[in-house]
Design a protein around this motif. Structure first.
Motif, mmCIF file in Angstrom:
data_model
loop_
_atom_site.group_PDB
_atom_site.id
_atom_site.type_symbol
_atom_site.label_atom_id
_atom_site.label_comp_id
_atom_site.label_asym_id
_atom_site.label_seq_id
_atom_site.Cartn_x
_atom_site.Cartn_y
_atom_site.Cartn_z
ATOM 1 N N GLY A 88 0.507 -0.635 0.173
ATOM 2 C CA GLY A 88 -0.026 -0.037 -0.207
ATOM 3 C C GLY A 88 0.888 1.113 -0.589
ATOM 4 O O GLY A 88 2.207 1.356 0.881
ATOM 5 N N VAL A 89 0.388 2.438 -0.648
ATOM 6 C CA VAL A 89 1.144 3.443 -0.377
ATOM 7 C C VAL A 89 0.875 4.818 0.426
ATOM 8 O O VAL A 89 -0.575 4.659 1.010
ATOM 9 N N CYS A 90 2.004 5.234 1.527
ATOM 10 C CA CYS A 90 1.313 6.265 2.390
ATOM 11 C C CYS A 90 1.965 7.140 2.842
ATOM 12 O O CYS A 90 3.083 6.781 2.299
ATOM 13 N N SER A 91 1.691 8.035 2.836
ATOM 14 C CA SER A 91 1.936 9.447 2.468
ATOM 15 C C SER A 91 1.877 10.166 4.353
ATOM 16 O O SER A 91 2.098 11.374 4.558
ATOM 17 N N GLU A 92 2.008 9.371 5.531
ATOM 18 C CA GLU A 92 2.153 9.012 7.245
ATOM 19 C C GLU A 92 1.234 8.418 7.897
ATOM 20 O O GLU A 92 1.395 6.650 7.183
ATOM 21 N N ALA A 93 2.467 8.275 8.579
ATOM 22 C CA ALA A 93 2.526 7.190 9.846
ATOM 23 C C ALA A 93 1.628 5.668 10.277
ATOM 24 O O ALA A 93 1.386 5.120 10.166
ATOM 25 N N TYR A 94 -0.146 7.241 10.610
ATOM 26 C CA TYR A 94 -0.861 6.041 10.672
ATOM 27 C C TYR A 94 -1.252 4.671 9.687
ATOM 28 O O TYR A 94 -1.397 3.918 10.348
ATOM 29 N N SER A 95 -1.279 5.095 9.150
ATOM 30 C CA SER A 95 -1.965 4.108 7.063
ATOM 31 C C SER A 95 -1.348 2.891 7.641
ATOM 32 O O SER A 95 -1.073 2.389 7.094
ATOM 33 N N ALA A 96 0.603 3.580 7.046
ATOM 34 C CA ALA A 96 1.618 2.665 7.647
ATOM 35 C C ALA A 96 1.688 1.637 8.335
ATOM 36 O O ALA A 96 1.616 0.232 8.550
ATOM 37 N N LYS A 97 1.167 1.541 9.592
ATOM 38 C CA LYS A 97 0.438 1.346 10.734
ATOM 39 C C LYS A 97 -0.215 0.462 10.860
ATOM 40 O O LYS A 97 -0.083 -0.843 10.899
ATOM 41 N N MET A 98 -1.849 0.888 10.098
ATOM 42 C CA MET A 98 -2.674 -0.304 9.996
ATOM 43 C C MET A 98 -2.478 -1.231 8.865
ATOM 44 O O MET A 98 -2.824 -1.883 8.395
ATOM 45 N N LEU A 99 -1.145 -0.343 7.668
ATOM 46 C CA LEU A 99 -1.148 -1.432 7.358
ATOM 47 C C LEU A 99 -0.610 -2.428 7.528
ATOM 48 O O LEU A 99 -1.023 -4.110 6.973
ATOM 49 N N ARG A 100 0.024 -2.646 8.323
ATOM 50 C CA ARG A 100 0.933 -3.730 8.862
ATOM 51 C C ARG A 100 -0.405 -4.683 9.477
ATOM 52 O O ARG A 100 -0.421 -5.920 9.941
ATOM 53 N N GLN A 101 -0.667 -3.630 10.567
ATOM 54 C CA GLN A 101 -1.831 -4.638 11.273
ATOM 55 C C GLN A 101 -3.563 -5.152 11.261
ATOM 56 O O GLN A 101 -3.380 -6.032 11.868
ATOM 57 N N HIS A 102 -3.329 -4.760 10.571
ATOM 58 C CA HIS A 102 -5.293 -5.192 9.675
ATOM 59 C C HIS A 102 -4.503 -6.017 7.943
ATOM 60 O O HIS A 102 -5.529 -6.308 8.370
ATOM 61 N N ASN A 103 -4.062 -5.163 7.964
ATOM 62 C CA ASN A 103 -3.888 -5.525 6.340
ATOM 63 C C ASN A 103 -2.306 -6.873 5.852
ATOM 64 O O ASN A 103 -2.803 -7.139 5.195
ATOM 65 N N HIS A 137 -8.441 -9.563 10.755
ATOM 66 C CA HIS A 137 -7.823 -9.621 10.113
ATOM 67 C C HIS A 137 -7.482 -10.078 8.928
ATOM 68 O O HIS A 137 -7.670 -10.358 7.731
ATOM 69 N N GLY A 138 -6.967 -11.484 9.981
ATOM 70 C CA GLY A 138 -7.253 -12.544 9.415
ATOM 71 C C GLY A 138 -7.529 -13.397 8.103
ATOM 72 O O GLY A 138 -7.431 -13.571 6.858
ATOM 73 N N THR A 139 -8.363 -13.401 8.435
ATOM 74 C CA THR A 139 -10.123 -13.272 7.718
ATOM 75 C C THR A 139 -10.230 -12.557 6.700
ATOM 76 O O THR A 139 -9.996 -13.330 4.982
ATOM 77 N N ARG A 140 -10.119 -11.518 6.670
ATOM 78 C CA ARG A 140 -9.811 -10.337 5.169
ATOM 79 C C ARG A 140 -8.626 -10.750 4.672
ATOM 80 O O ARG A 140 -8.833 -10.609 2.932
ATOM 81 N N VAL A 141 -7.334 -10.514 4.994
ATOM 82 C CA VAL A 141 -6.625 -10.686 4.056
ATOM 83 C C VAL A 141 -6.622 -12.109 3.927
ATOM 84 O O VAL A 141 -6.356 -12.433 1.929
ATOM 85 N N ASP A 142 -7.008 -13.308 4.427
ATOM 86 C CA ASP A 142 -7.282 -14.554 3.636
ATOM 87 C C ASP A 142 -7.555 -14.267 2.115
ATOM 88 O O ASP A 142 -7.808 -15.299 1.238
ATOM 89 N N MET A 143 -9.237 -13.002 2.628
ATOM 90 C CA MET A 143 -10.076 -13.636 1.594
ATOM 91 C C MET A 143 -9.203 -12.469 0.438
ATOM 92 O O MET A 143 -9.555 -12.760 -1.188
#
Length: 149
Positions: A88-103, A137-143
């Motif tokens: 994913g593309v990130c231009s701020e730190a919160y999205s980068a954190k969520m990119l790892r935690q949720h995706n 989040h694991g279920t969603r990543v699997d999807m």
């Protein structure tokens, strides 16, 4: 999660200096940068650089990948065409954190014409320090992974 501490780094011509700053920064954090990007300013094509870094991550040679172009968008699109990549593309730190935690993303993309060096380093740290939360989040990543077949 693997204990592989290697990070593939690549960019097109628009992001050489920022990529090199990120390489030095991740090394200072205890990671091994695998910098496969160009070193000269001649125009180059971001799809080949996104694909090359993504293949290192997909193969397991590198745990993560960090890629850059002018906006981060084009190189991210190329990386995501490689099976097993979630970038994913990130231009701020919160999205980068969520990119790892949720995706459970294994690659981060940024735009060198969008953010400056200080912010880029903050984004990298947020991405690298976050852990995948699993569960729903694991279920969603699997999807998501089922889509690529």
């Amino acid at each position: 999660m693997t204990d592989n501490k290697r990070i593939a780094l690549s960019s097109d011509h628009a992001a050489i200096e920022l990529r090199q700053a990120i390489a030095a920064h991740v090394a200072s954090l205890g990671w091994e940068p695998v910098d496969i990007g160009p070193t000269t300013p001649e125009s180059t094509h971001y799809p080949k650089h996104g694909e090359a870094a993504a293949k290192l991550v997909a193969s397991g040679d590198c745990r993560f990948g960090i890629i850059l172009c002018g906006t981060g968008q084009g190189i991210m699109l190329a990386a995501n065409k490689v099976k097993g990549i979630r970038c994913g593309v990130c231009s701020e730190a919160y999205s980068a954190k969520m990119l790892r935690q949720h995706n459970d993303a294994n690659m981060l993309s940024m735009g060198s014409r969008v953010i400056g060096e200080g912010l880029a380093l903050d984004i990298v740290e947020a991405f690298l320090s976050a852990e995948f939360e699993g569960g729903r989040h694991g279920t969603r990543v699997d999807m998501i992974m089922e889509i690529e077949g």
